[in-house]
Design an enzyme around this catalytic site. Sequence first.
Site, PDB file in Angstrom:
ATOM      1  N   GLY A 113       0.884  -1.156   0.070  1.00  0.00           N
ATOM      2  CA  GLY A 113      -0.155   0.026  -0.029  1.00  0.00           C
ATOM      3  C   GLY A 113       0.892   1.205  -0.091  1.00  0.00           C
ATOM      4  O   GLY A 113       2.013   1.243   0.441  1.00  0.00           O
ATOM      5  N   CYS A 114       0.264   2.426  -0.384  1.00  0.00           N
ATOM      6  CA  CYS A 114       1.180   3.576  -0.596  1.00  0.00           C
ATOM      7  C   CYS A 114       1.525   4.249   0.708  1.00  0.00           C
ATOM      8  O   CYS A 114       2.715   4.205   1.084  1.00  0.00           O
ATOM      9  CB  CYS A 114       0.494   4.639  -1.327  1.00  0.00           C
ATOM     10  SG  CYS A 114      -1.229   4.964  -0.787  1.00  0.00           S
ATOM     11  N   HIS A 115       0.584   4.326   1.630  1.00  0.00           N
ATOM     12  CA  HIS A 115       1.036   4.809   3.061  1.00  0.00           C
ATOM     13  C   HIS A 115       1.813   4.063   3.685  1.00  0.00           C
ATOM     14  O   HIS A 115       2.967   4.394   4.422  1.00  0.00           O
ATOM     15  CB  HIS A 115      -0.220   5.104   3.905  1.00  0.00           C
ATOM     16  CG  HIS A 115      -1.159   6.385   3.439  1.00  0.00           C
ATOM     17  ND1 HIS A 115      -0.865   7.415   3.282  1.00  0.00           N
ATOM     18  CD2 HIS A 115      -2.616   6.139   2.641  1.00  0.00           C
ATOM     19  CE1 HIS A 115      -1.773   8.299   2.826  1.00  0.00           C
ATOM     20  NE2 HIS A 115      -2.776   7.505   2.543  1.00  0.00           N
ATOM     21  N   SER A 117       4.052   1.935   2.463  1.00  0.00           N
ATOM     22  CA  SER A 117       5.176   1.775   1.914  1.00  0.00           C
ATOM     23  C   SER A 117       6.352   2.954   2.524  1.00  0.00           C
ATOM     24  O   SER A 117       7.324   2.539   3.220  1.00  0.00           O
ATOM     25  CB  SER A 117       5.249   2.084   0.562  1.00  0.00           C
ATOM     26  OG  SER A 117       4.689   1.117  -0.331  1.00  0.00           O
TER      27      SER A 117
END
Length: 307
Positions: A113-115, A117
């Site tokens: 997931g972006c956050h 990462s």
Amino acid sequence: MHKIFIDGSAGTTGLRIRERLSQRRDIELMILPDELRKDPAARRDMLNKSDISFLCLPDAAAVEAVSLIDNPDTVVIDTSTAHRTADGWTYGMPELTGLREELTRATRIANPGCHASGFIALVRPLVEAGLIKPDAMLSCFSLTGYSGGGKKMIAEYEDQDRSPLLDAPRIYALGQAHKHLPEMQKLCGLAHEPVFSPIVAAYYSGMEVSVTLTRELLSCSLDTIKTAYRDYYRDGMIRYDDSTEGGFISAGAFSGRDDMVVAAFGNDDRVTLISRFDNLGKGASGAAIQNMNIRLGLAEATGLVTG
């Protein structure tokens, strides 16, 4: 020529992966006609004929897609939340200890997931080094561009008649149940989920994740943290870089890029850890393509933007 299929190529991440791969001459991109995009038989056929299939789907649809695959050689890279903490799946962050080697042979890869990462890139090396205790209660703030919310949010922010409330940053996931929390905890080896506050702002893409530490949470100096990061991130798409823009750090500085930088600021009593990257790059499609490159035995930055 490796055969690549994108299941769910109409969403933000799927479109970005398709756009990037369409420029490549070393792969064959398998594409379903629009009228067959949701046809189970057509999807099953493509999934089983592919060397690698990207799943850019809601969680339930991603689980269904995996159930359609009976070809043991088909490699799946799932960009949904569905399998990020599931047994039998390799987490697609090759910069973490041991994962690059696993990714060279994995058939089930869960894209981060972006956050998550940004948080994991900051916390995992310090937990591994014994600089943060696994039972530490951590707090995390994360700024993201509105593209992270998908097509609906993009349309909302780009509407000329949008609410003036969208002009200022907005905090969300107030109930502390954000879908990235399980992977943030598990991949960092933490006993507790962090207190997590994501914030969306009126710019298209770019992400800045920050974790604050006080003396009670640390057993080392600021310089020790910096050294730990430099030693940990020697390969891959993450590196240490504590340069600023005149004392400011923009959350949009890495928009359009596929790499990430981590840094530590402050003093020996109060430290701010910060990672910067693109929520659509290293936070989504860039990471997925990096994982594909590794699995195919290619240089992992092939087709990616690193500066």
